[in-house]
Design an enzyme around this catalytic site. Structure first.
Site, PDB file in Angstrom:
ATOM      1  CG  ASP A 125      -8.278  -4.084  -6.366  1.00 28.65           C
ATOM      2  OD1 ASP A 125      -7.219  -4.126  -5.717  1.00 28.65           O
ATOM      3  OD2 ASP A 125      -8.635  -3.681  -7.232  1.00 28.65           O
ATOM      4  CG  HIS A 150      -3.078  -5.849 -15.532  1.00 31.78           C
ATOM      5  ND1 HIS A 150      -3.657  -4.850 -15.902  1.00 31.78           N
ATOM      6  CD2 HIS A 150      -2.555  -5.896 -14.264  1.00 31.78           C
ATOM      7  CE1 HIS A 150      -3.736  -4.152 -14.541  1.00 31.78           C
ATOM      8  NE2 HIS A 150      -3.166  -4.677 -13.839  1.00 31.78           N
ATOM      9  CG  ASP A 191      -0.814  -5.623 -10.779  1.00 32.15           C
ATOM     10  OD1 ASP A 191      -0.632  -5.079  -9.540  1.00 32.15           O
ATOM     11  OD2 ASP A 191      -1.264  -5.251 -11.507  1.00 32.15           O
ATOM     12  CD  GLU A 248      -3.682   0.121  -8.379  1.00 35.77           C
ATOM     13  OE1 GLU A 248      -3.054   0.649  -8.844  1.00 35.77           O
ATOM     14  OE2 GLU A 248      -4.118  -1.244  -8.936  1.00 35.77           O
ATOM     15  CD  GLU A 249      -5.244  -3.574 -10.863  1.00 37.20           C
ATOM     16  OE1 GLU A 249      -5.145  -3.083 -11.707  1.00 37.20           O
ATOM     17  OE2 GLU A 249      -3.860  -4.458 -10.760  1.00 37.20           O
ATOM     18  CG  HIS A 275      -3.723  -3.038  -5.503  1.00 36.07           C
ATOM     19  ND1 HIS A 275      -4.120  -4.409  -6.258  1.00 36.07           N
ATOM     20  CD2 HIS A 275      -2.610  -2.655  -6.119  1.00 36.07           C
ATOM     21  CE1 HIS A 275      -3.070  -4.393  -7.397  1.00 36.07           C
ATOM     22  NE2 HIS A 275      -2.396  -3.417  -7.286  1.00 36.07           N
ATOM     23  CD  GLU A 308       0.506  -1.375  -8.085  1.00 35.04           C
ATOM     24  OE1 GLU A 308       0.905  -2.321  -8.775  1.00 35.04           O
ATOM     25  OE2 GLU A 308      -0.367  -0.677  -7.850  1.00 35.04           O
TER      26      GLU A 308
END
Length: 378
Positions: free
Chosen positions: A68, A348, A99, A133-134, A66, A162
């Site tokens: 995003d 994150h 990520d 995805e997020e 992903h 991931e």
């Protein structure tokens, strides 16, 4: 500067907060198009998805990722601007560095080297990327899989980039994920004055006993691959803000991360039984984020273990921990699915970063997996 790091810097510089892609997929499409990948855009609503495939024959190995990222949070808390890729102390800092833009950069450079050395490889290679995805993940991979299934375009092996590594690069391979079932519960009462509780019905008091029972419940004991199912309350909201008003309702959100020992319907039935036992007035809405899946064995897992040992000299550990990933949408099609990527230590977080020294080994592992799966053995 190595090719993987250069590409990662270009990706991190694009502020692709969900559901934005900020040009990441265009950059990758242009680059992969030069080495024979056919570019197909499969956008839905505000989500950008891209399916890049080289070859038409089976078997099909798909790299899944992903573009995003989660919001950076307060900018003043970062040591360096989150969308200005910064090299410092052997790391590259920036939102999405771990990520999962580093995984994507490693996919791409691995494919470039592999195709240069094996232009007539067997089977096909695909890269599937989404910008959702997020977020709610409703217009991303799940929709692309529907398209692929309708035209019978089958993924045999799916490698999700991931961040799976724990202490050292590629020390963990995610071979499955728990299911995720989300609940929104509203317990109804009767609003009133705190001085006259007999004229009201406090829903917080009414919900306290079933809440205690829900959190004490042994949902399952797990199995050799999965830990026991866990229920966690994430939000409780009630009241008007005044200290002298009994609230009329309480809203509760909770989530169950469940093993294959349970299914969605069993969880719903057991939850309802607990709530009904306490005689409360409630409404309950459910959302299945994903069912559990497991790749216990197969060519993909064998190829990954062999590649990791060849590149690092170490053996990886199979694991099913962590949250959910878009692999949950691929596994039901019958594909073998694993997750293998960089360290998850700072994902994150403020000052997210990835070790520069980890990039080339990870890219080399991906290349070796391609060699193990898509070159003819003589």
């Amino acid at each position: 500067m190595n090719a993987t790091l250069q590409l990662l810097e270009q990706l991190v510089a694009r502020p692709s907060v969900t559901p934005e892609d900020a040009g990441c997929q265009d950059l990758l499409a242009e680059r992969l198009g030069r080495i024979g990948f056919r570019v197909e855009r499969l956008d839905f609503a505000d989500t950008r998805n891209i399916w890049l495939r080289r070859g038409t024959a089976a078997p099909l190995l798909t790299f899944l990722g992903h573009t995003d990222v989660v919001p950076p949070g307060p900018l003043e808390a970062w040591d360096t601007p989150p969308f200005t890729p910064t090299l410092k102390d052997g790391n590259l800092y920036g939102r999405g560095a771990a990520d999962m833009k580093s995984g994507i950069a490693c996919f791409v450079t691995a494919c470039e080297r592999f195709i240069a050395a094996h232009p007539e490889h067997t089977g096909s290679i695909a890269i599937l990327l989404t910008s959702d995805e997020e977020g709610p993940a409703t217009n991303g991979v799940v929709k692309v899989v529907e398209v692929l299934e309708q035209r019978r375009e089958k993924i045999d092996w799916c490698l999700v980039g991931e961040p799976s590594s724990d202490q050292r690069i590629a020390d963990v391979i995610r071979v499955g994920r728990r299911g995720s079932l989300c609940a929104v519960l509203t317990v109804h009462g009767v609003q009133g004055h705190v001085a006259f509780p007999e004229k009201a019905d406090n829903p917080i008091h009414g919900f306290a006993p079933p809440l205690a029972e829900l959190t004490r419940e042994t949902w399952c004991s797990g199995n050799q691959f999965f830990p026991p199912t866990s229920l966690q309350v994430s939000n409780i909201n009630s009241g008007t803000g005044a200290e002298n008003i009994i609230p009329g309702s309480v809203d509760v959100m909770f989530n169950l991360r469940f093993s294959p020992e349970l299914d969605e319907q069993t969880i719903k039935r057991r939850t309802k039984a607990i709530l009904d036992r306490h005689g409360i007035n409630y409404d309950l809405r459910w959302r299945l984020s994903g069912s559990p899946f497991l790749t216990k064995k197969g060519e993909l897992l064998d190829a990954a273990h062999a590649a990791i040992e060849a590149v690092t000299g170490r053996q990886a550990r199979n694991d099913t921990g962590g949250g959910t990933s878009d692999g949950r949408f691929i596994a039901p099609t019958g594909a073998q699915v694993i997750e293998l990527g960089p360290s998850n230590a700072t994902i994150h977080k403020i000052n997210e970063h990835v070790s520069i020294a980890d990039l080339e080994p990870l890219s080399n592992i991906y290349e070796q997996i391609l060699i193990n799966l898509l070159t003819r053995k003589t």
